[in-house]
Design an enzyme around this catalytic site. Structure first.
Site, PDB file in Angstrom:
ATOM      1  N   ARG A  57       7.697  -4.980   4.386  1.00  8.19           N
ATOM      2  CA  ARG A  57       7.379  -3.781   5.181  1.00  8.19           C
ATOM      3  C   ARG A  57       5.875  -3.747   5.484  1.00  8.19           C
ATOM      4  NH1 ARG A  57       7.437   0.900   0.463  1.00  8.19           N
ATOM      5  NH2 ARG A  57       5.259   0.555  -0.119  1.00  8.19           N
ATOM      6  N   GLY A  58       5.448  -2.677   6.164  1.00  7.40           N
ATOM      7  CA  GLY A  58       4.022  -2.406   6.373  1.00  7.40           C
ATOM      8  C   GLY A  58       3.296  -3.561   7.065  1.00  7.40           C
TER       9      GLY A  58
ATOM     10  N   ASP B 190       8.901 -11.168  -1.051  1.00  2.69           N
ATOM     11  CA  ASP B 190       8.708  -9.813  -1.587  1.00  2.69           C
ATOM     12  C   ASP B 190       9.547  -9.689  -2.855  1.00  2.69           C
ATOM     13  OD1 ASP B 190       8.262  -6.840  -1.754  1.00  2.69           O
ATOM     14  OD2 ASP B 190       7.518  -7.142   0.285  1.00  2.69           O
TER      15      ASP B 190
ATOM     16  N   ASN C 129      -0.801 -11.021   1.083  1.00  5.06           N
ATOM     17  CA  ASN C 129      -0.836  -9.640   1.576  1.00  5.06           C
ATOM     18  C   ASN C 129      -0.310  -8.625   0.558  1.00  5.06           C
ATOM     19  OD1 ASN C 129      -0.468  -7.370   3.718  1.00  5.06           O
ATOM     20  ND2 ASN C 129       1.580  -7.725   2.876  1.00  5.06           N
TER      21      ASN C 129
ATOM     22  N   LYS D 247      -5.786   6.645  -9.854  1.00  7.21           N
ATOM     23  CA  LYS D 247      -6.100   7.593 -10.940  1.00  7.21           C
ATOM     24  C   LYS D 247      -7.610   7.648 -11.043  1.00  7.21           C
ATOM     25  CE  LYS D 247      -2.541   9.112 -13.351  1.00  7.21           C
ATOM     26  NZ  LYS D 247      -2.334  10.548 -13.414  1.00  7.21           N
TER      27      LYS D 247
ATOM     28  N   TYR E  66      -8.023  -0.425  -8.031  1.00  3.82           N
ATOM     29  CA  TYR E  66      -7.776  -1.013  -6.704  1.00  3.82           C
ATOM     30  C   TYR E  66      -9.073  -1.605  -6.138  1.00  3.82           C
ATOM     31  CZ  TYR E  66      -6.039  -1.212  -1.873  1.00  3.82           C
ATOM     32  OH  TYR E  66      -5.661  -1.625  -0.610  1.00  3.82           O
TER      33      TYR E  66
HETATM   34  P1  NAD Z   1       2.941  -1.582   1.492  1.00  3.19           P
HETATM   35  O1  NAD Z   1       3.039  -0.898   0.169  1.00  3.19           O
HETATM   36  O2  NAD Z   1       3.608  -0.941   2.667  1.00  3.19           O
HETATM   37  O3  NAD Z   1       3.505  -3.080   1.379  1.00  3.19           O
HETATM   38  C1  NAD Z   1       3.167  -3.928   0.292  1.00  3.19           C
HETATM   39  C2  NAD Z   1       4.327  -4.871   0.047  1.00  3.19           C
HETATM   40  O4  NAD Z   1       3.968  -5.689  -1.088  1.00  3.19           O
HETATM   41  C3  NAD Z   1       5.620  -4.137  -0.329  1.00  3.19           C
HETATM   42  O5  NAD Z   1       6.684  -4.612   0.471  1.00  3.19           O
HETATM   43  C4  NAD Z   1       5.802  -4.465  -1.782  1.00  3.19           C
HETATM   44  O6  NAD Z   1       7.163  -4.511  -2.198  1.00  3.19           O
HETATM   45  C5  NAD Z   1       5.120  -5.832  -1.886  1.00  3.19           C
HETATM   46  N1  NAD Z   1       4.777  -6.150  -3.283  1.00  3.19           N
HETATM   47  C6  NAD Z   1       4.221  -5.312  -4.194  1.00  3.19           C
HETATM   48  N2  NAD Z   1       4.137  -5.938  -5.384  1.00  3.19           N
HETATM   49  C7  NAD Z   1       4.649  -7.169  -5.225  1.00  3.19           C
HETATM   50  C8  NAD Z   1       4.855  -8.261  -6.109  1.00  3.19           C
HETATM   51  N3  NAD Z   1       4.526  -8.197  -7.411  1.00  3.19           N
HETATM   52  N4  NAD Z   1       5.426  -9.393  -5.618  1.00  3.19           N
HETATM   53  C9  NAD Z   1       5.788  -9.472  -4.312  1.00  3.19           C
HETATM   54  N5  NAD Z   1       5.613  -8.455  -3.423  1.00  3.19           N
HETATM   55  C10 NAD Z   1       5.066  -7.322  -3.888  1.00  3.19           C
HETATM   56  O7  NAD Z   1       1.386  -1.805   1.754  1.00  3.19           O
HETATM   57  P2  NAD Z   1       0.579  -2.022   3.119  1.00  3.19           P
HETATM   58  O8  NAD Z   1      -0.056  -0.741   3.478  1.00  3.19           O
HETATM   59  O9  NAD Z   1       1.391  -2.754   4.121  1.00  3.19           O
HETATM   60  O10 NAD Z   1      -0.603  -2.982   2.567  1.00  3.19           O
HETATM   61  C11 NAD Z   1      -0.543  -4.402   2.628  1.00  3.19           C
HETATM   62  C12 NAD Z   1      -1.854  -4.954   2.077  1.00  3.19           C
HETATM   63  O11 NAD Z   1      -2.952  -4.377   2.790  1.00  3.19           O
HETATM   64  C13 NAD Z   1      -2.084  -4.603   0.605  1.00  3.19           C
HETATM   65  O12 NAD Z   1      -2.725  -5.680  -0.033  1.00  3.19           O
HETATM   66  C14 NAD Z   1      -3.014  -3.402   0.689  1.00  3.19           C
HETATM   67  O13 NAD Z   1      -3.779  -3.255  -0.488  1.00  3.19           O
HETATM   68  C15 NAD Z   1      -3.866  -3.778   1.884  1.00  3.19           C
HETATM   69  N6  NAD Z   1      -4.534  -2.660   2.553  1.00  3.19           N
HETATM   70  C16 NAD Z   1      -3.827  -1.669   3.192  1.00  3.19           C
HETATM   71  C17 NAD Z   1      -4.508  -0.632   3.842  1.00  3.19           C
HETATM   72  C18 NAD Z   1      -3.790   0.472   4.591  1.00  3.19           C
HETATM   73  O14 NAD Z   1      -4.463   1.352   5.172  1.00  3.19           O
HETATM   74  N7  NAD Z   1      -2.460   0.488   4.649  1.00  3.19           N
HETATM   75  C19 NAD Z   1      -5.905  -0.599   3.790  1.00  3.19           C
HETATM   76  C20 NAD Z   1      -6.592  -1.604   3.122  1.00  3.19           C
HETATM   77  C21 NAD Z   1      -5.888  -2.638   2.521  1.00  3.19           C
END
Ligand code: NAD
Length: 457
Positions: free
Chosen positions: A228-229, A249, A298, A305, A363
């Site tokens: 997702r995402g 995933d 990704n 917290k 984080y």
């Molecule tokens: P999200 O939570 O929608 O998606 C993350 C995905 O990673 C999920 O599908 C989850 O199941 C998978 N995942 C988690 N733990 C896992 C594991 N142990 N093994 C395999 N898969 C695993 O997050 P997102 O918003 O799409 O973010 C994606 C990346 O971008 C992340 O690294 C996040 O830290 C980074 N990020 C996001 C934002 C934002 O604004 N959304 C900003 C900065 C950085």
């Protein structure tokens, strides 16, 4: 309709007139990439700061080959219009500066450019690497470009961006993929940033023969967190650019993972990347696809917290998923021929890893750690003609940011040069560019994709 009600309002007919009357900040609609779209939507102005510039020739040749109208005079009439008609880009070759006095030439060129650059236009300054200069005066002039560009980015309007490329001595013929990225709408949400294009010792890379519509054709990629995402969008973007994609995933996200894999005609691998066997399982799976060219780290989690309330389990889970898993997988990639020569590793850091964020010590630590990992891994990959780079997203419109309290969410969106959040595709486009074979001279870089968010460093 997006879930950004303010943007929808100020872009509606009624909202536009109210916003104009009471002075509400506009939210520009950004031009984003679509296959077949021309690199620039209009003419380009190309200036040189000194007689010793190294890159103007390369830029001119790329633009004229693509049929772009190019003028040296920033006041030139364009497109059959006048000397004030809008242009799609203003580019300055700022290499060869010998002292801060040379900066005045750049000012003289950019002042009319700032008035002429159109919606989603591009201002690009290309300079020498400051650290390659030993003279205080030369280094001061080179470094000055960064303050100039970051400030110009804050002044540019209607979705126009300003960015700085530092080109190492000898790398002037290795900048094509970088020019194409920063000039095109693939970089819609990259603003006020600097990036270095280096030399690659012992490797004569070339952009000749690249299919720029399918730059990843014939390559196999792994994307973690692809259910997702941002990860799902990365998988789709890599596929659009020609790659075969292995989507990874956790088993609990199996259904969504299968959907992404289906959408991209790729394979799904249910795997917790923190498991001891994860690196081996990943490589075995990739071997069945003939090996691996691209790895996108990704997957990531937040367990926010305040530090005063933090506990060890929560802390460790964030460091394990966001950092330790990547380190273990990279070790395995470096030691294995399954990861091909010329491979690309792209990792997702975060603005929180650069600027810090309240409630995000774990984080922030993990995402800053990712940058340290990139710094130390980049030189190790040179002998495989491989690279590692990071994107550091700011506020991106995902399920994660949609769940934020309204005040935090509005600050994240509005306190940036773009006055809006980015889209997952903005992060994905940047990753896809790092992943190109033609980006061989971009190694060890961290690029913020955050619309020049003011909450960041
Ligand atoms: P999200 O939570 O929608 O998606 C993350 C995905 O990673 C999920 O599908 C989850 O199941 C998978 N995942 C988690 N733990 C896992 C594991 N142990 N093994 C395999 N898969 C695993 O997050 P997102 O918003 O799409 O973010 C994606 C990346 O971008 C992340 O690294 C996040 O830290 C980074 N990020 C996001 C934002 C934002 O604004 N959304 C900003 C900065 C950085």
């Amino acid at each position: 309709m997006s879930n950004d009600w303010y943007s929808d309002f100020v872009n509606s007919g009624f909202g536009k007139s109210i916003a104009g009357t009471v002075g509400l900040p506009p939210v520009p609609r950004l031009r984003r990439y679509e296959p077949g779209q021309p690199l620039l939507s209009g003419a380009a102005l190309l200036g040189t700061a000194t007689a010793h510039g190294r890159v103007a020739k390369v830029v001119r040749s790329l633009l004229t080959d693509l049929g772009v109208e190019v003028h040296d005079d920033p006041q030139a009439p364009v497109g059959g219009g006048s000397s004030t008609s809008k242009v799609a880009a203003g580019i300055v070759d700022a290499t060869g500066l010998s002292s801060p006095a040379d900066l005045a030439e750049i000012q003289a060129f950019l002042t009319p450019v700032m008035r002429r650059v159109g919606p989603s236009g591009r201002i690009l300054v290309i300079g020498d690497v400051p650290g390659e200069a030993t003279s205080p005066s030369v280094r001061a002039a080179r470094r000055a470009l960064e303050g100039l560009v970051r400030s110009a980015a804050k002044e540019a309007r209607y979705g126009a961006t300003a960015n700085l490329i530092h080109v190492a001595d000898g790398a002037e013929n290795d900048i094509e993929s970088t020019l194409r990225f920063f000039l095109s709408s693939r970089s819609a949400f990259v603003d006020g940033q600097r990036l270095e294009v280096g030399t690659v010792p012992g490797f004569a890379g070339s952009s000749q023969g690249v299919d720029w519509d399918k730059p990843l054709a014939g390559r196999t990629a792994v994307v973690t967190g692809a259910a997702r995402g941002i990860g799902a969008t990365v998988a789709k973007t890599l596929r659009r650019d020609g790659a075969t994609v292995i989507c990874v995933d956790i088993p609990a996200a199996g259904d969504a993972l299968a959907r992404t894999a289906n959408d991209v005609g790729g394979s799904a691998l249910q795997l917790d990347i923190t498991a001891d066997h994860a690196p081996g399982t990943l490589l075995d799976h990739a071997q069945r696809h003939g090996g691996l060219d691209i790895v996108v780290h990704n997957a990531g989690i937040t367990r926010d917290k305040l530090l005063a309330n933090q506990d060890r389990d929560r802390w460790n889970s964030v460091i394990d998923v966001n950092l330790n898993a990547q380190l273990a997988i990279n070790d395995a990639l470096l030691a294995s021929d399954v990861f091909h020569r010329g491979g690309r590793i792209v990792t997702v850091s975060s603005m929180a890893g650069i600027a810090g964020n309240r409630g995000q010590t774990a984080y922030g630590a993990s995402k800053a750690g990712v940058i340290g990992m990139v710094d130390a891994t980049a030189p190790l990959l040179v002998e495989k003609d491989a690279t590692i780079n990071a994107v550091a997203p700011g506020f991106i419109e995902t399920a994660m940011t949609a769940a934020m309290p309204v005040g935090t969410r509005e600050a994240g969106r509005r306190l940036s040069s773009m006055t809006q959040g980015g889209l997952p595709v903005d992060v994905a486009e940047t990753i896809a560019w790092f992943a190109q074979g033609a980006s061989y001279a971009v190694n060890g870089q961290v690029l913020r994709v955050d619309g020049q968010n003011y909450l960041g460093a």
